[in-house]
Design a protein around this motif. Structure first.
Motif, PDB file in Angstrom:
ATOM      1  N   VAL B   4     -80.794 -66.748 -47.226  1.00  0.00           N
ATOM      2  CA  VAL B   4     -82.180 -66.986 -46.282  1.00  0.00           C
ATOM      3  C   VAL B   4     -83.401 -66.733 -46.851  1.00  0.00           C
ATOM      4  N   SER B   5     -84.323 -67.731 -46.691  1.00  0.00           N
ATOM      5  CA  SER B   5     -85.663 -67.522 -47.137  1.00  0.00           C
ATOM      6  C   SER B   5     -86.489 -66.111 -46.482  1.00  0.00           C
ATOM      7  N   VAL B   6     -87.162 -65.529 -47.764  1.00  0.00           N
ATOM      8  CA  VAL B   6     -87.643 -64.229 -47.222  1.00  0.00           C
ATOM      9  C   VAL B   6     -89.333 -64.591 -47.057  1.00  0.00           C
ATOM     10  N   PRO B   7     -90.033 -64.425 -45.948  1.00  0.00           N
ATOM     11  CA  PRO B   7     -91.337 -65.042 -46.147  1.00  0.00           C
ATOM     12  C   PRO B   7     -92.048 -63.808 -47.107  1.00  0.00           C
ATOM     13  N   CYS B   8     -92.846 -64.325 -48.181  1.00  0.00           N
ATOM     14  CA  CYS B   8     -93.663 -63.478 -49.051  1.00  0.00           C
ATOM     15  C   CYS B   8     -94.872 -63.853 -49.120  1.00  0.00           C
ATOM     16  N   HIS B   9     -95.650 -63.064 -49.507  1.00  0.00           N
ATOM     17  CA  HIS B   9     -97.039 -63.136 -49.825  1.00  0.00           C
ATOM     18  C   HIS B   9     -97.471 -63.071 -51.309  1.00  0.00           C
ATOM     19  N   VAL B  10     -97.774 -64.232 -51.885  1.00  0.00           N
ATOM     20  CA  VAL B  10     -98.099 -64.356 -53.233  1.00  0.00           C
ATOM     21  C   VAL B  10     -99.545 -64.264 -53.495  1.00  0.00           C
ATOM     22  N   LYS B  11     -99.817 -63.013 -54.126  1.00  0.00           N
ATOM     23  CA  LYS B  11    -101.231 -62.774 -54.537  1.00  0.00           C
ATOM     24  C   LYS B  11    -101.743 -63.513 -55.805  1.00  0.00           C
ATOM     25  N   GLY B  12    -102.931 -63.826 -55.629  1.00  0.00           N
ATOM     26  CA  GLY B  12    -103.544 -64.926 -57.109  1.00  0.00           C
ATOM     27  C   GLY B  12    -103.482 -63.969 -58.202  1.00  0.00           C
ATOM     28  N   THR B  13    -103.251 -64.992 -59.416  1.00  0.00           N
ATOM     29  CA  THR B  13    -102.776 -64.304 -60.578  1.00  0.00           C
ATOM     30  C   THR B  13    -103.872 -63.616 -61.179  1.00  0.00           C
ATOM     31  N   VAL B  35     -95.975 -59.996 -55.765  1.00  0.00           N
ATOM     32  CA  VAL B  35     -95.472 -60.773 -54.370  1.00  0.00           C
ATOM     33  C   VAL B  35     -95.065 -59.689 -53.532  1.00  0.00           C
ATOM     34  N   THR B  36     -95.591 -59.656 -52.326  1.00  0.00           N
ATOM     35  CA  THR B  36     -95.456 -58.527 -51.552  1.00  0.00           C
ATOM     36  C   THR B  36     -94.657 -59.160 -50.137  1.00  0.00           C
ATOM     37  N   PHE B  37     -94.115 -58.279 -49.448  1.00  0.00           N
ATOM     38  CA  PHE B  37     -93.277 -58.649 -48.181  1.00  0.00           C
ATOM     39  C   PHE B  37     -93.722 -58.084 -47.019  1.00  0.00           C
ATOM     40  N   SER B  39     -94.191 -58.567 -43.931  1.00  0.00           N
ATOM     41  CA  SER B  39     -93.554 -58.285 -42.524  1.00  0.00           C
ATOM     42  C   SER B  39     -91.875 -58.169 -42.552  1.00  0.00           C
ATOM     43  N   VAL B  40     -91.522 -57.650 -43.661  1.00  0.00           N
ATOM     44  CA  VAL B  40     -89.992 -57.472 -43.797  1.00  0.00           C
ATOM     45  C   VAL B  40     -89.631 -56.182 -44.446  1.00  0.00           C
ATOM     46  N   ALA B  41     -88.912 -55.642 -43.667  1.00  0.00           N
ATOM     47  CA  ALA B  41     -88.112 -54.277 -44.324  1.00  0.00           C
ATOM     48  C   ALA B  41     -87.401 -54.514 -45.724  1.00  0.00           C
ATOM     49  N   PRO B  42     -87.286 -53.407 -46.505  1.00  0.00           N
ATOM     50  CA  PRO B  42     -86.774 -53.634 -47.610  1.00  0.00           C
ATOM     51  C   PRO B  42     -85.379 -54.146 -47.789  1.00  0.00           C
ATOM     52  N   PHE B  43     -85.236 -55.335 -48.284  1.00  0.00           N
ATOM     53  CA  PHE B  43     -83.933 -56.545 -48.247  1.00  0.00           C
ATOM     54  C   PHE B  43     -83.071 -56.351 -49.773  1.00  0.00           C
ATOM     55  N   GLU B  44     -82.104 -56.936 -49.563  1.00  0.00           N
ATOM     56  CA  GLU B  44     -81.483 -57.069 -50.810  1.00  0.00           C
ATOM     57  C   GLU B  44     -81.698 -58.339 -51.479  1.00  0.00           C
ATOM     58  N   LEU B  45     -82.346 -58.451 -52.476  1.00  0.00           N
ATOM     59  CA  LEU B  45     -82.450 -59.793 -53.001  1.00  0.00           C
ATOM     60  C   LEU B  45     -81.591 -60.655 -53.597  1.00  0.00           C
ATOM     61  N   GLN B  46     -81.403 -61.871 -53.164  1.00  0.00           N
ATOM     62  CA  GLN B  46     -80.271 -62.847 -53.723  1.00  0.00           C
ATOM     63  C   GLN B  46     -80.429 -63.513 -55.000  1.00  0.00           C
ATOM     64  N   GLU B 131     -94.954 -72.160 -60.021  1.00  0.00           N
ATOM     65  CA  GLU B 131     -95.451 -72.725 -58.423  1.00  0.00           C
ATOM     66  C   GLU B 131     -94.271 -72.660 -57.619  1.00  0.00           C
ATOM     67  N   GLU B 132     -94.470 -73.120 -56.223  1.00  0.00           N
ATOM     68  CA  GLU B 132     -93.236 -72.810 -55.327  1.00  0.00           C
ATOM     69  C   GLU B 132     -92.503 -71.832 -55.205  1.00  0.00           C
ATOM     70  N   LEU B 133     -92.781 -70.684 -55.354  1.00  0.00           N
ATOM     71  CA  LEU B 133     -92.205 -69.415 -55.590  1.00  0.00           C
ATOM     72  C   LEU B 133     -91.542 -69.219 -54.169  1.00  0.00           C
ATOM     73  N   GLN B 134     -90.000 -69.095 -54.380  1.00  0.00           N
ATOM     74  CA  GLN B 134     -89.320 -68.556 -53.100  1.00  0.00           C
ATOM     75  C   GLN B 134     -88.377 -67.682 -53.321  1.00  0.00           C
ATOM     76  N   ILE B 135     -88.407 -66.718 -52.498  1.00  0.00           N
ATOM     77  CA  ILE B 135     -87.330 -65.511 -52.640  1.00  0.00           C
ATOM     78  C   ILE B 135     -86.258 -65.640 -51.511  1.00  0.00           C
ATOM     79  N   TYR B 136     -85.177 -65.283 -52.071  1.00  0.00           N
ATOM     80  CA  TYR B 136     -83.994 -65.573 -50.754  1.00  0.00           C
ATOM     81  C   TYR B 136     -83.150 -64.081 -50.907  1.00  0.00           C
ATOM     82  N   GLN B 137     -82.604 -63.993 -49.572  1.00  0.00           N
ATOM     83  CA  GLN B 137     -81.630 -62.537 -49.511  1.00  0.00           C
ATOM     84  C   GLN B 137     -80.478 -63.296 -49.064  1.00  0.00           C
TER      85      GLN B 137
END
Lengths: 461, 213
Positions: B4-13, B35-37, B39-46, B131-137
């Motif tokens: 499941v994709s976790v919505p994340c906020h990617v700050k500028g480099t 990369v911060t999250f 609106s999401v509670a601490p989760f297990e990164l997959q 680019e196109e960074l996506q985090i999944y749990q």
């Protein structure tokens, strides 16, 4: 378990990547190739409108009968081809490759350790001689070779007899992988046709012969504009060649059918090019009436028929000749005239050639550059045609043996560098591009395997 | 394994450079992406998925939620992962990359924040990033099914009904029907995949000019 899964998926991804060949998402490929393709389409369209000849037309029944009658002697036809011109020639394609640029690549004015002194300005990874030595290990000095160890001075008991015996065994077992390994040392003339068929996985089944007959019917029914281009190309190149003019009729039979073969469209899955599209007249924009033109998606360029000509020495039955050529095209030859970052793609071959020359013959490279004779301008046409028409046929077939054996076209770049190394003394004395071309004009006396062996394994670096 | 994709906020480099002098010769070779999250509670990164753009090496640091009241510390979970085998040439420069949790050096159980440290030591490239960074749990496990009782406890074989006069033996008929079915399956499976090879539309190949799109 999870470790293995993702290791496996990584390995699969790498394999898929290798199979796919070209990095389809590379920016530079898309832009460069897009504008080049457009140029070709424009050229074809303008030929169509200027000469008022349709891209395709259905032949009237009388004409169909006539063509069927002289199917085996189309070479006797002398149509007026003066108004047709080839869509492009290798030197036009070279200009496109020279102008390939990566927008993210820092190509500053100041010379740096990676300034490309040659024509190709794209930083692809190419093998250097130590890596090539490892890759082409069977061409080494201590391994027997056909093309070297079968010459008249060498008694056949030393190598040739045993090699032929092994070849016959491989054919008897019909072992394709063993054949590919075996042919790295060259193929005896008598076994070559069968060995190539084994490696390319061609067996003449009745359905293959039927398929070829179907293509022949398509040729009879429809006349395409590219047919005239094919005629012109054959007349200009193969018919003028001392070795290949006898095969003129075969060439028409293969190439005209090749244009109609929609199964060739399958290779565009791993080719970054895309086949030209058109619509049935009056149905512009309607997808149900969209078709590819020509049906196989490949527009022939000047010299295209030379890919087929050497095969005529091996195969005399038209449908088998056709299948072999088609397989060779979708495995190897298409890479010689499309832009990709594949190690066997023409861009990598050009860069490999220039890098080898620059690294191992720096004086020669510098001298040629100073007199305005960039080496790639001379060797490009050899590589695009896989040396067909430039080498003697027996030498060419020995070279193509190795292409099949190593499943790579890199040997073309190595041979090009080896030829320059061989004629280095004469080239150091020339003072113009024309003179350099003259020194390298005639390759028909060259022996391919000794040149390769010396360049890779016996040159002191 | 679903994800499941976790919505994340990617700050500028943020570029890391030595000293203040920003000359045109010296381009930064190290970039940091946070990369911060929110609106999401601490989760297990997959899994982490991204598209590379000329980055040679990647390190990732993670800050995890700790159950005790100590402040969360940054831990390196990936060190100098090689994306481009030769930083001076194109290989691997624009590839899609997937990183899994078992490739990480530490446990990724309660991720709060990620920091990606990109390195490109070669001076040949104008810029580099991912680019196109996506985090999944991990996605929800498929619900376990309870088998109906009759599947897990099959009824013992019944006695076959007595044979009616004149009709063929049912077991023989069923075995013959089975053979026929197997034959049809074989024929269906072996149908050739060769194309018919028609390039025209209903016999017509009368074309316009070639299209440029």
């Amino acid at each position: 378990m999870l470790q293995e899964e993702s290791d496996l998926s990584l390995i699969i991804a790498q394999i898929v990547q290798k199979l796919k060949g070209s990095n389809l998402y590379a920016q530079l490929e898309r832009q460069a190739w897009g504008s080049w393709e457009k140029r070709i389409l424009k050229s074809l369209n303008s030929m169509c409108t200027e000469l008022s000849i349709p891209l395709a037309r259905k032949r009237p029944v009388g004409e169909q009968k006539e063509l069927l009658n002289k199917w085996n002697e189309m070479g006797t036809d002398e149509p007026d081809l003066s108004l047709f011109r080839p869509v492009y020639a290798p030197k036009d394609f070279l200009e496109v490759l020279i102008n390939l640029r990566n927008p993210n690549y820092e190509n500053g004015d100041s010379l740096s350790f990676r300034t490309h002194l040659g024509l190709i300005q794209v930083p692809l990874k190419v093998k250097d001689i130590p890596e090539l030595k490892e890759f082409f290990v069977e061409l080494g000095l201590t391994t027997g070779q056909l093309g070297i160890d079968d010459s008249t001075q060498v008694p056949p008991e030393l190598f040739e007899n045993e090699h032929v015996r092994i070849g016959q065994k491989v054919l008897a077992e019909q072992d394709g992988a063993a054949a590919q390994q075996y042919i790295r040392q060259g193929s005896p003339t008598a076994l070559r046709a069968d060995l190539w068929a084994l490696i390319l996985n061609i067996s003449s089944q009745p359905e293959d012969i039927l398929y070829y007959e179907q293509l022949k019917t398509n040729v009879i029914q429809h006349d395409l504009l590219v047919d005239s281009l094919i005629y012109k190309d054959v007349k200009l190149t193969a018919s003028n060649d001392d070795y290949y003019f006898v095969f003129e009729d075969y060439l028409y039979q293969v190439l005209l059918c090749f244009s109609r073969d929609t199964s060739v469209l399958g290779h565009f899955a791993y080719n970054s090019a895309s086949p030209p599209k058109s619509y049935i007249r009056g149905k512009l924009g309607l997808e149900e009436y969209a078709v590819f033109y020509p049906p196989n998606g490949v527009i022939p360029f000047h010299g295209f028929s030379m890919y087929v000509a050497p095969l005529c020495f091996l195969y005399h039955e038209p449908s088998k000749l056709y299948q072999i050529f088609r397989e060779m095209y979708v495995r190897f030859f298409f890479r010689l005239h499309s832009i990709s970052s594949h190690p066997s793609g023409i861009v990598s071959l050009c860069l490999l050639f220039e890098t080898l020359l620059q690294t191992y013959l720096p004086q020669l490279f510098y001298h040629l550059r100073e007199i305005g004779a960039q080496p790639l301008r001379i060797s490009f046409k050899w590589m695009v045609r896989a040396f067909s028409g430039y080498l003697a046929t027996d030498q060419l077939l020995l070279l193509w043996d190795r292409i099949l054996g190593y499943n790579s076209l890199e040997i073309l770049a190595v041979l090009a560098a080896a030829v320059f190394a061989f004629r280095a003394v004469n080239l150091m004395e020339v003072t113009s591009l024309a003179a350099a071309e003259a020194v390298l004009a005639d390759l028909s006396t060259l022996k391919v395997m000794p040149l390769l062996q010396i360049f890779l394994f016996a040159t002191v670096t | 394994m679903s994800r499941v994709s976790v919505p994340c906020h990617v700050k500028g480099t943020v570029a890391l450079q030595v000293g203040d002098v920003r000359t045109s010769q010296g381009r930064p070779g190290v970039l940091v992406i946070d990369v911060t999250f929110p609106s999401v509670a601490p989760f297990e990164l997959q899994e982490i998925v991204f598209k590379n753009y000329y980055t040679a090496f990647l390190s990732i640091r993670v800050r995890q939620h700790s159950s005790t009241h100590t402040p969360a510390k940054w831990v390196t979970c990936l060190r100098d992962y090689c994306l481009m085998p030769d930083p001076h040439s194109e290989e691997g420069a624009q590839e899609y990359v997937s990183l899994f949790k078992h490739q990480m050096l530490c446990d990724m159980a309660r991720v709060l924040e990620l920091r990606l440290i990109l390195r490109q030591p070669s001076p040949l490239w104008v810029s580099f990033t991912v680019e196109e960074l996506q985090i999944y749990q991990q996605g929800p496990k498929s619900p376990s099914m309870t088998f109906p009782k009759w599947l897990s406890h099959p009824v013992p074989c019944e006695q076959p009904a007595p044979l009616i006069e004149g009709l063929p033996d049912p077991s023989r008929v069923s075995s013959e029907v089975q053979q026929m079915w197997a034959l049809t399956e074989m024929i269906r499976a072996s149908h050739t995949s060769t194309r018919i090879g028609r390039f025209d539309v209903d016999g017509c190949y009368d074309l316009n000019l070639l299209s440029y799109t």
